[in-house]
Design a protein around this motif. Structure first.
Motif, short mmCIF file in Angstrom:
data_model
loop_
_atom_site.label_atom_id
_atom_site.label_comp_id
_atom_site.label_asym_id
_atom_site.label_seq_id
_atom_site.Cartn_x
_atom_site.Cartn_y
_atom_site.Cartn_z
N ALA A 15 40.38 59.06 54.77
CA ALA A 15 39.57 59.01 53.55
C ALA A 15 40.25 58.17 52.49
N VAL A 16 39.44 57.41 51.74
CA VAL A 16 39.95 56.58 50.65
C VAL A 16 39.21 56.84 49.34
N ALA A 17 38.12 57.61 49.40
CA ALA A 17 37.30 57.86 48.22
C ALA A 17 36.80 59.30 48.23
N THR A 18 36.46 59.80 47.05
CA THR A 18 35.91 61.14 46.93
C THR A 18 34.53 61.06 46.27
N LEU A 19 33.58 61.76 46.87
CA LEU A 19 32.19 61.78 46.41
C LEU A 19 31.87 63.16 45.85
N THR A 20 31.29 63.18 44.67
CA THR A 20 30.82 64.44 44.07
C THR A 20 29.37 64.25 43.63
N PHE A 21 28.66 65.35 43.52
CA PHE A 21 27.25 65.33 43.14
C PHE A 21 27.01 66.15 41.89
N ASP A 22 26.06 65.69 41.08
CA ASP A 22 25.54 66.46 39.95
C ASP A 22 24.05 66.58 40.22
N TYR A 23 23.66 67.69 40.82
CA TYR A 23 22.27 67.87 41.23
C TYR A 23 21.31 67.92 40.05
N GLY A 24 21.72 68.49 38.94
CA GLY A 24 20.87 68.59 37.76
C GLY A 24 20.50 67.22 37.20
N ASP A 25 21.45 66.30 37.21
CA ASP A 25 21.21 64.95 36.68
C ASP A 25 20.85 63.96 37.77
N GLN A 26 20.74 64.42 39.01
CA GLN A 26 20.43 63.56 40.16
C GLN A 26 21.36 62.36 40.20
N MET A 27 22.66 62.66 40.23
CA MET A 27 23.68 61.62 40.19
C MET A 27 24.77 61.91 41.21
N ALA A 28 25.25 60.86 41.85
CA ALA A 28 26.40 60.95 42.75
C ALA A 28 27.51 60.09 42.15
N ALA A 29 28.73 60.59 42.15
CA ALA A 29 29.86 59.85 41.62
C ALA A 29 30.85 59.60 42.75
N LEU A 30 31.24 58.34 42.92
CA LEU A 30 32.17 57.94 43.97
C LEU A 30 33.38 57.32 43.31
N GLY A 31 34.54 57.89 43.54
CA GLY A 31 35.76 57.40 42.93
C GLY A 31 36.91 57.39 43.90
N PRO A 32 38.08 57.02 43.43
CA PRO A 32 39.26 57.01 44.30
C PRO A 32 39.50 58.41 44.87
N LEU A 33 40.21 58.48 45.95
CA LEU A 33 40.50 59.75 46.61
C LEU A 33 41.13 60.72 45.62
N GLY A 34 40.54 61.89 45.50
CA GLY A 34 41.04 62.91 44.58
C GLY A 34 42.43 63.40 44.98
N GLY A 35 43.16 63.90 44.02
CA GLY A 35 44.53 64.35 44.26
C GLY A 35 44.62 65.58 45.16
N THR A 36 43.56 66.39 45.17
CA THR A 36 43.55 67.58 46.01
C THR A 36 42.23 67.65 46.76
N ASP A 37 42.24 68.40 47.83
CA ASP A 37 41.03 68.60 48.62
C ASP A 37 40.19 69.67 47.94
N HIS A 38 39.05 69.30 47.36
CA HIS A 38 38.20 70.22 46.61
C HIS A 38 37.01 70.63 47.48
N PRO A 39 36.67 71.91 47.51
CA PRO A 39 35.59 72.37 48.40
C PRO A 39 34.21 71.82 48.06
N HIS A 40 34.00 71.34 46.83
CA HIS A 40 32.68 70.83 46.44
C HIS A 40 32.66 69.30 46.37
N ALA A 41 33.69 68.67 46.92
CA ALA A 41 33.76 67.21 46.96
C ALA A 41 33.82 66.77 48.42
#
Length: 68
Positions: A15-41
């Motif tokens: 993995a090189v990137a981390t993807l998160t979602f904001d369902y309320g705003d209908q938005m996906a954010a893709l950024g550099p790999l997060g520092g920790t493994d997050h259950p919602h990413a």
């Protein structure tokens, strides 16, 4: 391999990137790999990060550090 693996099923690439979602705003954010493994990413390899698609009407925010 010491890094985290891509979250996509059957993908064994690092993995090189981390993807998160904001369902309320209908938005996906893709950024550099997060520092920790997050259950919602979702961690993605370079190939899956590049080919990311989202539902119609959603927007994708890509962190500039991923663009080379």
């Amino acid at each position: 391999m010491d890094g985290r693996l891509c979250s996509k099923v059957t993908c064994a690439r690092e993995a090189v990137a981390t993807l998160t979602f904001d369902y309320g705003d209908q938005m996906a954010a893709l950024g550099p790999l997060g520092g920790t493994d997050h259950p919602h990413a979702h961690d993605l390899c370079a190939q899956h990060a590049e080919r990311l698609s989202v539902p119609a009407g959603w927007i994708v925010v890509r962190h500039e550090a991923l663009r080379a």
